[in-house]
Motif scaffolding. Structure first.
Motif, PDB file in Angstrom:
ATOM      1  N   ASN A 140      36.853  88.375  39.625  1.00 15.47           N
ATOM      2  CA  ASN A 140      36.720  87.036  39.290  1.00 15.47           C
ATOM      3  C   ASN A 140      35.224  86.698  38.873  1.00 15.47           C
ATOM      4  O   ASN A 140      35.143  85.503  37.829  1.00 15.47           O
ATOM      5  N   TYR A 141      34.315  87.350  39.148  1.00 17.59           N
ATOM      6  CA  TYR A 141      32.714  87.289  38.612  1.00 17.59           C
ATOM      7  C   TYR A 141      32.401  88.493  37.971  1.00 17.59           C
ATOM      8  O   TYR A 141      31.078  88.585  37.891  1.00 17.59           O
TER       9      TYR A 141
ATOM     10  N   LYS B 188      31.878  81.655  46.639  1.00 18.75           N
ATOM     11  CA  LYS B 188      33.061  82.767  46.214  1.00 18.75           C
ATOM     12  C   LYS B 188      32.336  84.117  45.756  1.00 18.75           C
ATOM     13  O   LYS B 188      33.027  85.376  46.103  1.00 18.75           O
TER      14      LYS B 188
ATOM     15  N   SER C  20      30.894  71.891  42.874  1.00 19.86           N
ATOM     16  CA  SER C  20      31.570  73.123  41.974  1.00 19.86           C
ATOM     17  C   SER C  20      30.398  74.349  42.181  1.00 19.86           C
ATOM     18  O   SER C  20      30.860  75.365  42.399  1.00 19.86           O
ATOM     19  N   SER C  21      29.087  74.109  42.106  1.00 18.31           N
ATOM     20  CA  SER C  21      28.105  75.169  42.349  1.00 18.31           C
ATOM     21  C   SER C  21      28.133  75.708  43.817  1.00 18.31           C
ATOM     22  O   SER C  21      27.975  77.110  43.771  1.00 18.31           O
TER      23      SER C  21
ATOM     24  N   GLU D  79      30.259  87.833  34.855  1.00 17.95           N
ATOM     25  CA  GLU D  79      29.095  87.229  35.053  1.00 17.95           C
ATOM     26  C   GLU D  79      27.939  88.185  35.762  1.00 17.95           C
ATOM     27  O   GLU D  79      26.931  88.017  35.223  1.00 17.95           O
TER      28      GLU D  79
ATOM     29  N   THR E 141      21.475  83.207  42.625  1.00 17.43           N
ATOM     30  CA  THR E 141      22.124  81.978  42.468  1.00 17.43           C
ATOM     31  C   THR E 141      21.952  81.226  43.810  1.00 17.43           C
ATOM     32  O   THR E 141      22.351  80.012  43.728  1.00 17.43           O
TER      33      THR E 141
ATOM     34  N   GLU F  73      30.687  75.911  45.643  1.00 12.58           N
ATOM     35  CA  GLU F  73      31.880  76.583  45.613  1.00 12.58           C
ATOM     36  C   GLU F  73      31.692  77.769  44.902  1.00 12.58           C
ATOM     37  O   GLU F  73      32.286  78.966  45.270  1.00 12.58           O
ATOM     38  N   HIS F  74      30.917  77.927  43.902  1.00  9.77           N
ATOM     39  CA  HIS F  74      30.685  79.032  43.002  1.00  9.77           C
ATOM     40  C   HIS F  74      29.884  80.108  43.630  1.00  9.77           C
ATOM     41  O   HIS F  74      30.292  81.137  43.743  1.00  9.77           O
ATOM     42  N   ARG F  75      28.888  79.705  44.465  1.00 11.28           N
ATOM     43  CA  ARG F  75      28.114  80.476  45.333  1.00 11.28           C
ATOM     44  C   ARG F  75      28.742  81.167  46.483  1.00 11.28           C
ATOM     45  O   ARG F  75      28.637  82.459  46.651  1.00 11.28           O
TER      46      ARG F  75
END
Length: 343
Positions: free
Chosen positions: A186-187, A130, A123-124, A190, A92, A126-128
């Protein structure tokens, strides 16, 4: 999409419910009430092991040396989660040059958020970030379980008569399965789907037709380097507890080496034993507090994990402290059970 989100929430909810269900009975048993005496004794019967477990109560018990099963499981499971999550985090991450990497480190440590403005939405990013935090936490857990596995093999020499209740054994297996998973839940879905897609691609295309790319080491290390200040403070707390637990376990291990008989017990001294009867339990609480701080104190699942660790070890430490006081007439009266100058 909604099935994907539902699976994610389902895993998180299941783990949180499990930690609450495991912690609540222990918390109730710690309430000083005569009305709860029978319940307290019932729960302690499951929790006792080693020196505080009477030989007459070994009907549903297993050898305490099976503690090594916990750490074999924990090492294998944590390694799998770490590898899968890190590979997913790598996939990612945008490709970075060295100057851009160091700029991103400074940006994350100072709270900046513009470094990837041309490469994705907030948002992406922040996603990376986390997902990278999950890698960071699992790396700390790996250091913990690897040391515990080493100690189980080379430091501790359990007495042949040392036993633990079968329920305590099953609780340990649960803890070292749910604990590492809680750090990345949380992931988790995924990562699972990403890994599954790679396996399916490998099956369909075969090894020779899989796309092979050179590893970008700056990009590989980026999930660690981009961590915020609180992650490093949490890591420092973790290391503090880790070092003291290693010292206390070395002290306990050396006591058995110096005994004339395998069932003889002596009063341990040194390091945090100066203050409490179970400093290795106190160090464990500090270690898991490090996870809470490293997560920014905002992950409820990790907070509940830490709550279980505290409740479980307070219960065990209180019983161990009572055993020491009963066993040794000259036991230091200035020692507390687990928390210096408090309990």
């Amino acid at each position: 999409m909604w099935d994907f989100v539902g699976m994610e929430l389902g895993l998180v909810t299941l783990l949180r419910a499990a930690w609450i269900a495991a912690t609540l009975p222990i918390v109730i048993s710690l309430i000083p009430s005569s009305k709860l005496r029978s319940f307290q004794q019932f729960l302690l019967g499951f929790a006792k092991r080693g020196k505080i477990m009477q030989s007459s109560s070994s009907k549903l018990s297993v050898p305490q040396k099976l503690f090594i099963h916990f750490y074999i499981l924990a090492f294998a499971w944590t390694t799998l989660l770490l590898a899968a999550t890190w590979i997913y985090a790598y996939s990612t991450m945008p490709k970075l040059s060295e100057p851009l990497l160091f700029s991103s480190i400074v940006s994350h440590l100072t709270g900046g958020s513009r470094i990837f403005s041309l490469q994705g939405s907030h948002s992406s990013k922040e996603h990376r970030s986390k997902i990278g935090l999950s890698v960071f936490l699992l790396l700390l857990m790996e250091a913990q379980v690897l040391r515990r596995l080493f100690e189980s093999i080379y430091v501790f020499r359990y007495s042949p008569s040392a036993r633990m209740h079968i329920f305590g054994y099953l609780t340990g297996l649960f803890f070292y399965t749910a604990g590492p998973l809680s750090l990345c839940c949380n992931y988790g879905t995924e990562v699972y789907k990403f890994g599954l897609s790679l396996i399916q691609e490998f099956i369909v295309k075969g090894k020779d037709r899989m796309l092979v790319t050179e590893v970008d080491w700056w990009r590989f290390l980026n999930p660690l380097m981009q961590q915020r200040w609180y992650a490093w403070i949490g890591a420092a707390i973790f290391c503090w507890g880790w070092i003291h637990q290693r010292r206390c376990h070395a002290i306990l291990g050396s006591l058995r080496e110096n005994r004339e008989h395998s069932d003889d017990y002596v009063v341990p001294h040194g390091d945090w034993f100066q203050y409490v009867s179970s400093p290795h339990y106190l160090a464990e609480i500090v270690i898991y507090a490090g996870f809470v701080v490293a997560s920014g104190c905002s992950d409820l699942t990790i907070c509940l994990l830490w709550g279980f660790v505290v409740a479980n070890l307070v219960l065990a430490a209180a019983e161990t402290h009572r055993w020491y006081l009963h066993k040794f007439d000259n036991y230091p009266r200035n020692r507390f059970a687990i928390f210096p100058f408090a309990y």
